[in-house]
Every structure is written in structure tokens, then in C-alpha cells.
Design an enzyme around this catalytic site. Structure first.
Site, PDB file in Angstrom:
ATOM      1  N   ASN A  33       8.226  -5.195  -0.295  1.00 29.30           N
ATOM      2  CA  ASN A  33       8.079  -4.038   0.574  1.00 29.30           C
ATOM      3  C   ASN A  33       6.600  -3.999   0.927  1.00 29.30           C
ATOM      4  O   ASN A  33       5.787  -3.519   0.144  1.00 29.30           O
ATOM      5  CB  ASN A  33       8.503  -2.746  -0.122  1.00 29.30           C
ATOM      6  CG  ASN A  33       8.410  -1.546   0.796  1.00 29.30           C
ATOM      7  OD1 ASN A  33       7.685  -1.561   1.791  1.00 29.30           O
ATOM      8  ND2 ASN A  33       9.124  -0.487   0.448  1.00 29.30           N
ATOM      9  N   PRO A  78       0.792  -1.226   0.000  1.00 35.84           N
ATOM     10  CA  PRO A  78       0.000   0.000   0.000  1.00 35.84           C
ATOM     11  C   PRO A  78       0.828   1.282   0.000  1.00 35.84           C
ATOM     12  O   PRO A  78       1.850   1.374   0.686  1.00 35.84           O
ATOM     13  CB  PRO A  78      -0.804  -0.097   1.306  1.00 35.84           C
ATOM     14  CG  PRO A  78      -0.889  -1.548   1.586  1.00 35.84           C
ATOM     15  CD  PRO A  78       0.403  -2.130   1.086  1.00 35.84           C
ATOM     16  N   ARG A 135       4.963  11.338  -2.183  1.00 38.75           N
ATOM     17  CA  ARG A 135       4.569  11.006  -0.810  1.00 38.75           C
ATOM     18  C   ARG A 135       5.759  11.215   0.126  1.00 38.75           C
ATOM     19  O   ARG A 135       6.735  10.475   0.082  1.00 38.75           O
ATOM     20  CB  ARG A 135       4.108   9.554  -0.718  1.00 38.75           C
ATOM     21  CG  ARG A 135       3.731   9.167   0.688  1.00 38.75           C
ATOM     22  CD  ARG A 135       3.311   7.712   0.781  1.00 38.75           C
ATOM     23  NE  ARG A 135       3.012   7.405   2.165  1.00 38.75           N
ATOM     24  CZ  ARG A 135       3.359   6.291   2.757  1.00 38.75           C
ATOM     25  NH1 ARG A 135       3.998   5.349   2.102  1.00 38.75           N
ATOM     26  NH2 ARG A 135       3.052   6.100   4.026  1.00 38.75           N
TER      27      ARG A 135
END
Length: 145
Positions: free
Chosen positions: A73, A9, A17
Site C-alpha cells: 500500500n 506514508p 486518520r
């Protein structure tokens, strides 16, 4: 030899971000760098990213058994997803967990990785270079077995 590179996510938001923590490269930029390294090492890569826990688990269950290794990840799933941990534990291939930031030096809730117990190793805090280190490790391990 094919290696899976799975991202969880919010990793699709890389580049904008919180660049002070996650850097300025996009996920596509990182995948391009991993692809170049894969070509140098003579291996194939299969990339997957989802913001959905179930989609990630489905992908691992469908593709994990036939690959040489997994780089993952898990993003925020790292800290709470027992379901993802169980899916990783069911794979019989080596798995390296990668984090762009050093999760052990961040907020208390980020320091716990429920997925770490199901992987061969963890690389945290090296930014995008952690993916390259993980790939190099997996390829070397495969050639030694």
C-alpha cells in the site's frame, strides 16, 4: 514462504486518520489480521512501514528478491513516485497493490496510480480486507507455479 507487506506514508496513523475513509483499525490491528490469515495459509509475513520513500525502496531492493511476493500500500506515493514504480518493476515476484479506500472514486489526483503498471494487480476499496484478498491471491499463485 515469506511475503512482504509494505505500507507507505501516513499508514502508521491509521485508526485516527480520517476514519470515515480509512476505518478505525490501526496498522497494528490490520497486521494482526493479516498474520492470522498467514498462519491459516501456512506462510510467513514480514511487515514494513515507512513515511520515507527512500526507506521503502531500500527495503524492497534488499528483501524483495528473496520473498515469494509483495503486498504494498504505497499511500500517497502511488500517485507520483516514479522511483517506487521503478523499484517495483525491478522485482521478479508477484506484487499486489492495495488501497483501503477506492482511489478511483476519490479526488482526481488520487485516481492515477503510477505504480499500478509495475504490479500484478490492484485491490482498492475493500478496506483492511483487501490485504487478506491480496495474500490469498499471492499464496494461490505461488502454489500454482
Amino acid at each position: 514462504m515469506t511475503y512482504l507487506v509494505v505500507n507507505g506514508p501516513n499508514l502508521n496513523a491509521l485508526g485516527h486518520r480520517d476514519p470515515a475513509i480509512y476505518g478505525t483499525l490501526t496498522l497494528e490491528d490490520i497486521q494482526d489480521r493479516i498474520t492470522r490469515k498467514g498462519k491459516e495459509l501456512g506462510v510467513e509475513l514480514s511487515f514494513f512501514q515507512s513515511n520515507s520513500e527512500g526507506a521503502i525502496i531500500d527495503h524492497l531492493q534488499q528483501n524483495g528478491p528473496s520473498c515469494e511476493g509483495v503486498i504494498i500500500n504505497p499511500g500517497a506515493l502511488t500517485h507520483y513516485s516514479i522511483a517506487l514504480r521503478d523499484a517495483l518493476a525491478d522485482l521478479s515476484v508477484p506484487i499486489i497493490e492495495v488501497h483501503l479506500s477506492n482511489i478511483h472514486a476519490r479526488e482526481a489526483f488520487r485516481r492515477r496510480s503510477v505504480t499500478a503498471g509495475a504490479v500484478s494487480g490492484q485491490i482498492a476499496g475493500l478496506g483492511w480486507r483487501g490485504y487478506l484478498a491480496a495474500l490469498e491471491y499471492l499464496v494461490e499463485e505461488s502454489s500454482n507455479n
